[in-house]
Write a protein that holds these residues in place. Structure first.
Motif, short mmCIF file in Angstrom:
data_model
loop_
_atom_site.label_atom_id
_atom_site.label_comp_id
_atom_site.label_asym_id
_atom_site.label_seq_id
_atom_site.Cartn_x
_atom_site.Cartn_y
_atom_site.Cartn_z
N VAL A 189 0.84 -1.20 0.00
CA VAL A 189 0.00 0.00 0.00
C VAL A 189 0.87 1.26 0.00
CG1 VAL A 189 -1.86 1.25 1.17
CG2 VAL A 189 -1.83 -1.24 1.21
N GLY A 190 2.00 1.19 0.71
CA GLY A 190 2.93 2.32 0.71
C GLY A 190 3.44 2.62 -0.69
N LEU A 191 3.81 1.56 -1.44
CA LEU A 191 4.27 1.71 -2.82
C LEU A 191 3.15 2.22 -3.72
CD1 LEU A 191 6.46 -1.52 -3.16
CD2 LEU A 191 7.28 0.85 -3.02
N ALA A 192 1.92 1.74 -3.48
CA ALA A 192 0.78 2.20 -4.27
C ALA A 192 0.51 3.69 -4.04
CB ALA A 192 -0.46 1.38 -3.91
N LEU A 193 0.71 4.12 -2.79
CA LEU A 193 0.51 5.53 -2.45
C LEU A 193 1.55 6.40 -3.16
CD1 LEU A 193 -1.19 7.47 -0.73
CD2 LEU A 193 0.40 7.09 1.15
N ILE A 194 2.80 5.94 -3.17
CA ILE A 194 3.87 6.67 -3.88
C ILE A 194 3.55 6.75 -5.37
CG2 ILE A 194 6.29 6.52 -4.64
CD1 ILE A 194 6.97 5.47 -1.84
N LYS A 195 3.09 5.63 -5.96
CA LYS A 195 2.75 5.60 -7.38
C LYS A 195 1.61 6.58 -7.70
CE LYS A 195 1.58 2.46 -11.17
NZ LYS A 195 1.27 1.06 -11.55
N GLN A 196 0.63 6.63 -6.80
CA GLN A 196 -0.51 7.51 -7.03
C GLN A 196 -0.10 8.98 -7.04
OE1 GLN A 196 -4.48 6.77 -5.14
NE2 GLN A 196 -4.09 8.72 -4.12
N TYR A 197 0.88 9.34 -6.20
CA TYR A 197 1.32 10.73 -6.10
C TYR A 197 2.51 11.04 -7.03
CZ TYR A 197 -1.64 11.94 -2.12
OH TYR A 197 -2.73 12.23 -1.30
N SER A 198 2.95 10.05 -7.81
CA SER A 198 4.12 10.26 -8.66
C SER A 198 3.77 11.07 -9.90
CB SER A 198 4.72 8.92 -9.10
OG SER A 198 5.26 8.24 -7.98
N SER A 199 4.69 11.97 -10.31
CA SER A 199 4.53 12.76 -11.53
C SER A 199 5.90 13.29 -11.92
CB SER A 199 3.56 13.93 -11.29
OG SER A 199 4.09 14.81 -10.31
N SER A 200 5.99 13.84 -13.11
CA SER A 200 7.23 14.47 -13.54
C SER A 200 7.45 15.72 -12.69
CB SER A 200 7.16 14.85 -15.02
OG SER A 200 6.99 13.70 -15.81
N PHE A 201 8.72 15.98 -12.35
CA PHE A 201 9.03 17.14 -11.50
C PHE A 201 8.88 18.43 -12.31
CE2 PHE A 201 12.16 20.17 -9.67
CZ PHE A 201 11.52 20.36 -8.46
N ASP A 202 8.04 19.33 -11.83
CA ASP A 202 7.84 20.64 -12.46
C ASP A 202 7.94 21.70 -11.37
OD1 ASP A 202 7.14 22.88 -13.83
OD2 ASP A 202 5.12 22.21 -14.38
N LEU A 203 9.09 22.38 -11.33
CA LEU A 203 9.35 23.34 -10.26
C LEU A 203 8.33 24.48 -10.25
CD1 LEU A 203 11.34 24.03 -7.96
CD2 LEU A 203 12.66 25.36 -9.62
N SER A 204 7.78 24.82 -11.43
CA SER A 204 6.86 25.96 -11.51
C SER A 204 5.55 25.72 -10.76
CB SER A 204 6.55 26.29 -12.97
OG SER A 204 5.86 25.22 -13.59
N THR A 205 5.27 24.46 -10.42
CA THR A 205 4.02 24.16 -9.69
C THR A 205 4.16 24.41 -8.19
OG1 THR A 205 4.62 21.82 -9.42
CG2 THR A 205 3.38 22.42 -11.40
N PHE A 206 5.40 24.67 -7.73
CA PHE A 206 5.63 24.91 -6.31
C PHE A 206 5.88 26.40 -6.09
CE2 PHE A 206 6.86 20.57 -7.22
CZ PHE A 206 6.28 19.85 -6.19
#
Length: 256
Positions: A189-206
């Motif tokens: 479930v921990g790995l599934a949670l990481i996968k769900q929140y994974s995306s390409s890094f885009d600094l402009s979104t922070f």
């Protein structure tokens, strides 16, 4: 931008004349310390700890506390220890940038080639991109020797200062969790949670939300309006069980 350093990148027997520009800037708001009574600026004084009297700048010396006393150093001592004032960033070797732990990174500078070094600059830039390598070298900035990584970014060679090994504190004094047992279903479930929140890094979104909100409050107060303070509403897990918390987290992401 104004250049803060001029010198060369040493690439084998080729010297590439470059200018260095600061690649970062602080997003924090700049505040002055004021006297509450009349809003006059606070001035800091250099005061003798024993006599409580102000000490003129020309009477201040530098000392290092060794064992039970201070050893006083003069200008000559610092000159003796200072690295040779070279204007060359000598590339000592090339590495995979992924091998450099992020804890080593300090600050970055952009380089711009001088007119006579544009072709050699272009060669080094393209070679770094094609080889997927980063150069490691040293240079002297403000009388201090710095270790750095030379790497490409958006058709610019970037010099990123990194820390020396002796500047990194050991983790041996940190309490670790090696004795904690994680079950397979918790890991899944921990790995599934990481996968769900994974995306390409885009600094402009922070964004620096704190500084932005603070500036809104300052502008509102300048117009005599009352500042609104947003209250955080932290989410709370309904169970103390780690697996249940992970399962709830899987379904809590917006758009999930």
């Amino acid at each position: 931008m104004r250049s803060i350093w001029k010198g060369s990148i040493g690439f084998g027997l080729v010297n590439i004349p470059v200018k260095l520009f600061s690649g970062v800037q602080n997003s924090n708001l700049d505040f002055d310390m004021l006297d509450e009574r009349d809003h006059e600026k606070i001035r800091f004084m250099r005061v003798n700890e024993k006599t409580h009297k102000e000490v003129p700048f020309e009477k201040i010396v530098k000392g290092y506390f060794l064992k039970d006393r201070y050893v006083i150093l003069d200008k000559h001592d610092f000159e003796e220890a200072a690295p040779e004032k070279t204007k060359i960033i000598e590339l000592e070797n090339f590495v995979d940038i992924t091998d450099i732990n992020p804890v080593y990174y300090e600050t970055s500078y952009y380089t711009e080639p001088e007119k006579q070094g544009r072709k050699a600059y272009a060669l080094l830039l393209k070679a770094l991109v094609k080889s997927k390598k980063a150069g490691v070298g040293r240079f002297v900035l403000r009388n201090t020797e710095n270790l750095c990584v030379i790497h490409p970014m958006e058709d610019v060679i970037v010099i990123t200062k990194i820390r020396f090994q002796q500047e990194i504190r050991p983790v041996s004094e940190i309490n670790k969790v090696e004795d904690i047992n994680i079950t397979k279903k918790e890991m899944d479930v921990g790995l599934a949670l990481i996968k769900q929140y994974s995306s390409s890094f885009d600094l402009s979104t922070f964004k620096d939300d704190y500084s932005n909100e603070l500036l809104k409050i300052i502008k509102a107060k300048a117009k005599g309006k009352r500042a609104t303070v947003k209250k955080m509403k932290p989410q709370k897990a309904t169970s103390d069980d780690l697996y249940e918390q992970l399962m709830q987290s899987l379904g809590s992401k917006k758009g999930a």
